[in-house]
Design a protein around this motif. Structure first.
Motif, PDB file in Angstrom:
ATOM      1  N   GLY A 129      28.310  66.696  -1.823  1.00 34.40           N
ATOM      2  CA  GLY A 129      29.054  67.298  -2.926  1.00 34.40           C
ATOM      3  C   GLY A 129      28.172  67.767  -4.061  1.00 34.40           C
ATOM      4  O   GLY A 129      28.660  68.420  -4.994  1.00 34.40           O
ATOM      5  N   GLU A 130      26.866  67.469  -3.988  1.00 37.95           N
ATOM      6  CA  GLU A 130      25.932  67.914  -5.027  1.00 37.95           C
ATOM      7  C   GLU A 130      25.861  69.439  -5.050  1.00 37.95           C
ATOM      8  O   GLU A 130      25.773  70.101  -4.014  1.00 37.95           O
ATOM      9  CB  GLU A 130      24.539  67.339  -4.763  1.00 37.95           C
ATOM     10  CG  GLU A 130      23.495  67.704  -5.800  1.00 37.95           C
ATOM     11  CD  GLU A 130      23.553  66.832  -7.046  1.00 37.95           C
ATOM     12  OE1 GLU A 130      22.743  67.065  -7.953  1.00 37.95           O
ATOM     13  OE2 GLU A 130      24.396  65.924  -7.105  1.00 37.95           O
ATOM     14  N   ALA A 131      25.892  70.007  -6.230  1.00 34.99           N
ATOM     15  CA  ALA A 131      25.860  71.464  -6.384  1.00 34.99           C
ATOM     16  C   ALA A 131      24.478  72.013  -6.039  1.00 34.99           C
ATOM     17  O   ALA A 131      23.451  71.379  -6.296  1.00 34.99           O
ATOM     18  CB  ALA A 131      26.234  71.844  -7.809  1.00 34.99           C
ATOM     19  N   VAL A 132      24.483  73.196  -5.463  1.00 41.24           N
ATOM     20  CA  VAL A 132      23.256  73.934  -5.161  1.00 41.24           C
ATOM     21  C   VAL A 132      23.209  75.141  -6.080  1.00 41.24           C
ATOM     22  O   VAL A 132      24.200  75.870  -6.213  1.00 41.24           O
ATOM     23  CB  VAL A 132      23.234  74.394  -3.689  1.00 41.24           C
ATOM     24  CG1 VAL A 132      21.949  75.167  -3.386  1.00 41.24           C
ATOM     25  CG2 VAL A 132      23.381  73.204  -2.748  1.00 41.24           C
ATOM     26  N   HIS A 133      22.057  75.351  -6.736  1.00 44.14           N
ATOM     27  CA  HIS A 133      21.912  76.451  -7.683  1.00 44.14           C
ATOM     28  C   HIS A 133      20.852  77.443  -7.225  1.00 44.14           C
ATOM     29  O   HIS A 133      19.803  77.046  -6.708  1.00 44.14           O
ATOM     30  CB  HIS A 133      21.531  75.923  -9.073  1.00 44.14           C
ATOM     31  CG  HIS A 133      22.644  75.217  -9.793  1.00 44.14           C
ATOM     32  ND1 HIS A 133      22.983  73.908  -9.535  1.00 44.14           N
ATOM     33  CD2 HIS A 133      23.502  75.661 -10.756  1.00 44.14           C
ATOM     34  CE1 HIS A 133      23.996  73.556 -10.316  1.00 44.14           C
ATOM     35  NE2 HIS A 133      24.325  74.593 -11.064  1.00 44.14           N
ATOM     36  N   LEU A 134      21.132  78.711  -7.416  1.00 45.18           N
ATOM     37  CA  LEU A 134      20.151  79.780  -7.259  1.00 45.18           C
ATOM     38  C   LEU A 134      19.910  80.315  -8.655  1.00 45.18           C
ATOM     39  O   LEU A 134      20.780  80.982  -9.226  1.00 45.18           O
ATOM     40  CB  LEU A 134      20.680  80.877  -6.340  1.00 45.18           C
ATOM     41  CG  LEU A 134      19.733  82.065  -6.079  1.00 45.18           C
ATOM     42  CD1 LEU A 134      18.458  81.595  -5.376  1.00 45.18           C
ATOM     43  CD2 LEU A 134      20.431  83.130  -5.245  1.00 45.18           C
ATOM     44  N   GLY A 135      18.740  79.996  -9.217  1.00 43.01           N
ATOM     45  CA  GLY A 135      18.551  80.257 -10.641  1.00 43.01           C
ATOM     46  C   GLY A 135      19.508  79.380 -11.425  1.00 43.01           C
ATOM     47  O   GLY A 135      19.592  78.177 -11.220  1.00 43.01           O
ATOM     48  N   GLU A 136      20.305  79.998 -12.301  1.00 40.90           N
ATOM     49  CA  GLU A 136      21.282  79.251 -13.084  1.00 40.90           C
ATOM     50  C   GLU A 136      22.676  79.283 -12.464  1.00 40.90           C
ATOM     51  O   GLU A 136      23.603  78.660 -12.976  1.00 40.90           O
ATOM     52  CB  GLU A 136      21.340  79.819 -14.514  1.00 40.90           C
ATOM     53  CG  GLU A 136      20.044  79.662 -15.291  1.00 40.90           C
ATOM     54  CD  GLU A 136      19.612  78.202 -15.367  1.00 40.90           C
ATOM     55  OE1 GLU A 136      20.470  77.350 -15.700  1.00 40.90           O
ATOM     56  OE2 GLU A 136      18.427  77.911 -15.094  1.00 40.90           O
TER      57      GLU A 136
END
Length: 329
Positions: A274-281
């Motif tokens: 469930g941890e969020a994945v970020h591309l940049g912001e």
């Protein structure tokens, strides 16, 4: 990586170990003169071409192309056996029952009376042969999902590759399962849930209810080559699948991928599911499965990401750490 897990991992790749899947999956018995044609119109695979002793991996979709379940289907001659994750048992049984209208088809939930043991690893064929009296050569020659009958109560042994190593599922009434379980307990190692999940993630096999859900289209999960026949006739949800392939050139808004942090320190905490994945912001998805991968020397996860982040080699951020996107096999 604990010593116990290290031993299990070595056994998976150099010997054999086993697990009891009796309560992990649901099993439905489908029989009747119209069973094959009825299933042909519901499932994504070509049921009509299956011969007795063969099987297939398939999906069952809503008319909107979303997944109700992924499943294995075994042709047992006078019937078919459906196997899916236990969490979809009630939904699958209810939805299938609704589609029996004029067809001569009977569906029975046999989850409580049929059990399943899986033996996996390079030595699995020899172990199963010794237990069942079947020829090891015949077992090891089985294509995935193909089966050989065993015992006197309609049991069978089916070939599986879900965990990346040769494996065999022993499916039989619970009395026979209990006798086989005793033999396996006397022989050696039972696989932990951690080991099974690690092997599944390393093999790139998403699990329904974890990586794929009721809002997932099969093409988003990347299972179309294994689960969908593009030569058969109509099935529920086909229009959506074909529209994406033909009009959209197979492009979907999101897709399952691996996310890898390697090399990595095994003492650093894993990404929680469930941890969020970020591309940049920008948040582009979430991690659904994660393991410490001995083969890669780092954390390895399965994540559903927006298509902007699914190109292999893309660097993303999960928590405070960077990870690299890899294509699932």
């Amino acid at each position: 990586m604990t010593e116990t897990f290290a031993d299990e991992y070595r056994a998976l790749h150099a010997d054999a170990l086993w697990m009891d899947r009796s309560g992990r999956d649901a099993r439905l018995d489908v029989r009747g003169p119209d069973a094959a044609e009825w299933l042909q119109g519901l499932l994504t695979q070509d049921v009509r071409t299956l011969e007795p002793g063969q099987g297939t991996y398939a999906a069952y979709l809503t008319p909107q192309g979303r997944m109700i379940a992924d499943l294995r289907l075994f042709h047992r001659g006078d019937r078919f056996l459906i196997e899916a994750v236990a969490g979809v048992r009630a939904t699958l049984l209810s939805r299938l029952d609704q589609f029996v209208i004029m067809e001569d088809v009977t569906i029975r939930d046999v989850s409580e009376t049929l059990g399943c043991l899986t033996v996996m690893g390079p030595a699995a064929g020899g172990v199963v042969a010794a237990m069942t009296g079947l020829a090891q050569d015949a077992l090891e020659a089985l294509p995935e999902h193909a089966q050989i009958a065993v015992g006197t109560s309609g049991g069978f042994v089916a070939a599986s590759r879900d965990l990346g190593e040769p494996a065999f599922d022993l499916v039989a009434p619970t009395v026979e399962i209990a006798a086989w379980r005793a033999q396996l307990q006397a022989r050696g190692t039972q696989a932990s849930e951690t080991l099974v999940d690690t092997a599944r993630i390393e093999a790139g096999r998403p699990r329904f209810g974890v990586d794929m859900r009721e809002d997932t289209i099969p093409l988003e999960a990347g299972i179309e080559r294994r689960a969908i026949s593009f030569d058969k006739g109509c099935y529920v949800g086909q229009e959506v699948v074909i529209r994406i392939l033909h009009r959209g050139q197979g492009r979907v808004a999101r897709r399952l991928v691996w996310v890898e942090q390697a090399p990595a320190d095994p003492t650093v905490a894993a990404w929680p599911p469930g941890e969020a994945v970020h591309l940049g912001e920008k948040a582009v998805g979430t991690v659904s499965s994660v393991c410490w991968s001995p083969a890669r020397g780092g954390w390895l996860g399965i994540a559903m990401l927006h298509r902007d982040a699914t190109e292999p080699g893309t660097v993303v951020r999960i928590g405070t750490h960077q990870a690299t996107v890899r294509a699932l096999p």
